[in-house]
Design a protein around this motif. Structure first.
Motif, PDB file in Angstrom:
ATOM      1  N   LEU A 140       0.440  -0.916   0.331  1.00 52.84           N
ATOM      2  CA  LEU A 140      -0.256  -0.373  -0.074  1.00 52.84           C
ATOM      3  C   LEU A 140       1.059   1.473  -0.298  1.00 52.84           C
ATOM      4  N   SER A 141       2.095   1.664   0.351  1.00 51.77           N
ATOM      5  CA  SER A 141       2.819   2.416   0.520  1.00 51.77           C
ATOM      6  C   SER A 141       4.008   1.775  -0.131  1.00 51.77           C
ATOM      7  N   GLU A 142       4.314   2.958  -1.136  1.00 54.04           N
ATOM      8  CA  GLU A 142       6.450   2.651  -0.806  1.00 54.04           C
ATOM      9  C   GLU A 142       7.064   4.034  -0.997  1.00 54.04           C
ATOM     10  N   ASN A 143       8.158   3.837  -1.006  1.00 58.34           N
ATOM     11  CA  ASN A 143       9.044   5.351  -1.689  1.00 58.34           C
ATOM     12  C   ASN A 143      10.606   5.223  -1.492  1.00 58.34           C
ATOM     13  N   LEU A 144      10.893   5.476  -2.007  1.00 58.65           N
ATOM     14  CA  LEU A 144      12.831   5.616  -1.888  1.00 58.65           C
ATOM     15  C   LEU A 144      13.468   6.801  -1.185  1.00 58.65           C
ATOM     16  N   LEU A 145      14.212   6.422  -1.125  1.00 60.19           N
ATOM     17  CA  LEU A 145      15.182   7.434   0.370  1.00 60.19           C
ATOM     18  C   LEU A 145      16.662   7.838  -0.183  1.00 60.19           C
ATOM     19  N   TYR A 146      17.701   8.010  -0.055  1.00 62.47           N
ATOM     20  CA  TYR A 146      18.997   8.711  -0.131  1.00 62.47           C
ATOM     21  C   TYR A 146      19.450   8.713   1.321  1.00 62.47           C
ATOM     22  N   TYR A 147      20.448   7.879   1.673  1.00 61.87           N
ATOM     23  CA  TYR A 147      21.254   7.919   2.915  1.00 61.87           C
ATOM     24  C   TYR A 147      22.730   7.394   3.043  1.00 61.87           C
ATOM     25  N   ASN A 148      23.523   8.387   2.985  1.00 59.50           N
ATOM     26  CA  ASN A 148      24.928   6.924   3.065  1.00 59.50           C
ATOM     27  C   ASN A 148      25.825   7.132   1.414  1.00 59.50           C
ATOM     28  N   TYR A 199      11.037  11.981   5.637  1.00 57.56           N
ATOM     29  CA  TYR A 199      11.792  13.126   5.348  1.00 57.56           C
ATOM     30  C   TYR A 199      12.954  13.092   6.436  1.00 57.56           C
ATOM     31  N   TYR A 200      13.427  14.372   5.514  1.00 56.12           N
ATOM     32  CA  TYR A 200      15.666  15.143   5.887  1.00 56.12           C
ATOM     33  C   TYR A 200      15.584  15.875   7.314  1.00 56.12           C
ATOM     34  N   ASP A 201      16.466  15.645   7.387  1.00 51.21           N
ATOM     35  CA  ASP A 201      17.012  16.607   8.243  1.00 51.21           C
ATOM     36  C   ASP A 201      18.694  16.273   8.857  1.00 51.21           C
ATOM     37  N   ASN A 202      19.072  17.509   8.134  1.00 47.91           N
ATOM     38  CA  ASN A 202      21.166  17.042   8.082  1.00 47.91           C
ATOM     39  C   ASN A 202      21.869  16.482   7.515  1.00 47.91           C
ATOM     40  N   GLU A 203      20.473  15.561   6.642  1.00 48.22           N
ATOM     41  CA  GLU A 203      20.832  14.749   5.767  1.00 48.22           C
ATOM     42  C   GLU A 203      20.655  12.903   5.761  1.00 48.22           C
ATOM     43  N   ILE A 204      20.007  13.207   7.018  1.00 48.48           N
ATOM     44  CA  ILE A 204      19.909  12.079   7.728  1.00 48.48           C
ATOM     45  C   ILE A 204      18.367  11.584   7.712  1.00 48.48           C
ATOM     46  N   PRO A 205      17.953  10.911   6.988  1.00 49.40           N
ATOM     47  CA  PRO A 205      16.309  10.494   6.247  1.00 49.40           C
ATOM     48  C   PRO A 205      15.462   9.935   7.621  1.00 49.40           C
ATOM     49  N   TYR A 206      14.271  10.299   7.884  1.00 50.33           N
ATOM     50  CA  TYR A 206      13.540   9.234   8.851  1.00 50.33           C
ATOM     51  C   TYR A 206      12.105   8.976   8.359  1.00 50.33           C
ATOM     52  N   ILE A 207      11.949   7.844   8.408  1.00 52.82           N
ATOM     53  CA  ILE A 207      10.652   6.745   7.946  1.00 52.82           C
ATOM     54  C   ILE A 207       9.818   7.732   8.751  1.00 52.82           C
ATOM     55  N   ILE A 208       8.627   7.868   8.106  1.00 52.54           N
ATOM     56  CA  ILE A 208       7.051   8.376   9.282  1.00 52.54           C
ATOM     57  C   ILE A 208       5.968   6.511   8.466  1.00 52.54           C
ATOM     58  N   SER A 209       5.764   6.319   9.572  1.00 51.51           N
ATOM     59  CA  SER A 209       4.769   5.579   9.534  1.00 51.51           C
ATOM     60  C   SER A 209       3.508   5.428  10.292  1.00 51.51           C
ATOM     61  N   GLY A 210       2.704   5.377   9.317  1.00 55.67           N
ATOM     62  CA  GLY A 210       1.387   5.941  10.011  1.00 55.67           C
ATOM     63  C   GLY A 210       0.206   4.266   9.892  1.00 55.67           C
ATOM     64  N   ASN A 211      -0.199   3.797  11.153  1.00 58.36           N
ATOM     65  CA  ASN A 211      -1.264   3.254  10.871  1.00 58.36           C
ATOM     66  C   ASN A 211      -2.138   3.614  11.771  1.00 58.36           C
ATOM     67  N   LEU A 212      -2.830   2.095  11.473  1.00 57.02           N
ATOM     68  CA  LEU A 212      -4.308   2.777  13.279  1.00 57.02           C
ATOM     69  C   LEU A 212      -4.016   2.718  14.298  1.00 57.02           C
ATOM     70  N   GLY A 213      -4.429   3.928  14.605  1.00 55.36           N
ATOM     71  CA  GLY A 213      -3.896   3.902  16.032  1.00 55.36           C
ATOM     72  C   GLY A 213      -2.734   5.313  16.505  1.00 55.36           C
ATOM     73  N   ASN A 214      -1.807   4.976  15.931  1.00 55.42           N
ATOM     74  CA  ASN A 214      -0.265   5.562  15.778  1.00 55.42           C
ATOM     75  C   ASN A 214      -0.003   6.164  14.529  1.00 55.42           C
ATOM     76  N   LYS A 216       4.981   6.149  14.031  1.00 47.00           N
ATOM     77  CA  LYS A 216       6.196   6.091  14.230  1.00 47.00           C
ATOM     78  C   LYS A 216       7.110   6.617  13.511  1.00 47.00           C
ATOM     79  N   VAL A 217       7.852   7.213  14.300  1.00 44.00           N
ATOM     80  CA  VAL A 217       9.488   7.991  13.415  1.00 44.00           C
ATOM     81  C   VAL A 217      10.266   6.431  13.535  1.00 44.00           C
ATOM     82  N   PHE A 218      11.103   6.552  12.702  1.00 43.85           N
ATOM     83  CA  PHE A 218      12.639   5.835  11.939  1.00 43.85           C
ATOM     84  C   PHE A 218      13.152   6.128  12.089  1.00 43.85           C
ATOM     85  N   ASP A 219      14.373   6.731  13.226  1.00 43.34           N
ATOM     86  CA  ASP A 219      16.118   6.626  12.195  1.00 43.34           C
ATOM     87  C   ASP A 219      16.051   5.875  11.432  1.00 43.34           C
ATOM     88  N   PHE A 220      16.061   6.143  10.279  1.00 42.97           N
ATOM     89  CA  PHE A 220      16.688   5.017   9.433  1.00 42.97           C
ATOM     90  C   PHE A 220      18.964   4.689   9.294  1.00 42.97           C
TER      91      PHE A 220
END
Length: 360
Positions: A140-148, A199-214, A216-220
């Motif tokens: 249902l949800s895919e994305n691309l990110l750039y890191y290192n 989304y990126y903060d100082n070139e670090i990607p953070y993954i945002i996951s939305g679901n039923l109830g909450n 969550k944000v991951f530091d990739f």
């Protein structure tokens, strides 16, 4: 509806063109509880083209991908049989390694594909994720990110694990394809991802996951869960999420939902700032219009406009959808500027893609 929003100095738009009316998504809501905002994307390419990318269901055997120049109002190219089933995700990504524009697509055929727009729209990567696919399981949800100095595909699925869900990531670079593939597992969650953003903060990607109830944000970079957002543990269907940073460096996390409420959090303190009621219909895709306003597509066939300074719903834009007759839903809306004018593009599940021009 008039009693819900405060009309003030809002920005007005009108529909000036129907770009397409065959890009049918046709989700079966009975077994897919999430409607996503990735059904098309809108971007200015490195060739300075204003490209709209979307799927087009010309017939049941030809699942094509359309690249449309909205300034020239004509199709750049059409990729026939891009997938073997309906396409429902089209997202743009700028590849810093090759300096090219990429588009990621996913489909009910369970394949994820990446297309190089800069290099004649060629297919450069495809992957069927390593899921134990069961009946009624969908990507249902895919994305691309750039890191290192590497590009990664991130993906999750709907209706797989009853005790939690996983986010998988793969290197899409040919020199490192499918080497050391790993997964992020979200424990103690009985529901699956409706939305997967970056989304990126100082070139670090953070993954945002939305679901039923909450949410969550991951530091990739650390492959670690760092934040969780929720509203009194209510089982809210979060459908799209945006992180906005102001001039003072303060961040807000803004989420649309299946209960018709736009929620705004203080990102740093995990504190709910505001809950803006928009009616009983689902609020689906989000689009930051500028520093002051955010737009949201709605299941009532309108585009909602919110003032982020006052935390109010201030306008409801209506196009050519007859919601009572068609039962149509606007899945997503995006904005673009060219020739010093602002435009919107919206996409409904019944296939209508409309171009809006700013009138004031």
């Amino acid at each position: 509806m008039d009693a819900l929003y405060k009309k003030n100095t809002s920005e007005e738009y009108k529909v000036i063109k129907c770009i397409d009316n065959k890009s049918i998504i046709n989700f079966q809501i009975s077994h897919i509880r999430a409607l996503i905002d990735g059904t098309f994307d809108l971007f200015k390419s490195i060739k300075n083209e204003n490209i709209l990318v979307f799927s087009n269901l010309e017939d049941f055997n030809n699942f094509s991908l359309i690249f449309y120049d909205i300034k020239l109002q004509q199709i750049n190219t059409k990729v026939s049989k891009a997938h073997n089933d309906r396409i429902y995700t089209c997202r743009h990504f700028f590849d810093k390694i090759t300096k090219s524009d990429l588009v990621i697509t996913s489909s009910f055929d369970r394949w994820i594909k990446v297309w190089n727009v800069t290099n004649n729209y060629t297919l450069v990567y495809k992957k069927k994720p390593d899921y134990d696919f069961k009946e009624n399981t969908y990507l249902l949800s895919e994305n691309l990110l750039y890191y290192n100095q590497k590009n990664y595909l991130i993906t999750s699925a709907y209706e797989i694990y009853s005790q939690g869900y996983e986010i998988l990531f793969y290197s899409i670079d040919k020199t490192n394809d499918d080497i050391n593939n790993k997964k992020l597992t979200i424990e103690n969650s009985k529901d699956n991802t409706n939305y997967l953003g970056v989304y990126y903060d100082n070139e670090i990607p953070y993954i945002i996951s939305g679901n039923l109830g909450n949410i969550k944000v991951f530091d990739f970079s650390k492959k670690k869960l760092i934040k969780t957002f929720h509203d009194n543990f209510k089982q809210i269907n979060y459908l799209s999420i945006v992180v906005k940073e102001d001039s003072n460096g303060k961040k807000k996390l803004i989420a649309s939902s299946g209960d018709g409420i736009l929620r705004i959090w203080d990102y740093n303190e995990n504190k709910l700032i505001s809950s803006i009621e928009s009616g009983k219909e689902w609020i689906i895709g989000l689009c930051l219009l500028n520093e002051k306003y955010i737009l949201a597509s709605s299941a009532d066939g309108t585009i909602k406009q919110y003032d982020l300074d006052s935390n109010n719903l201030i306008n409801s834009l209506k196009g050519n959808i007859n919601i009572e007759e068609d039962m149509d839903i606007i899945l997503c809306v995006k904005n673009i500027n060219f020739d010093n004018k602002d435009y919107l593009v919206s996409h409904s599940n019944n296939g209508l893609i409309e171009l809006w021009e700013k009138t004031k």
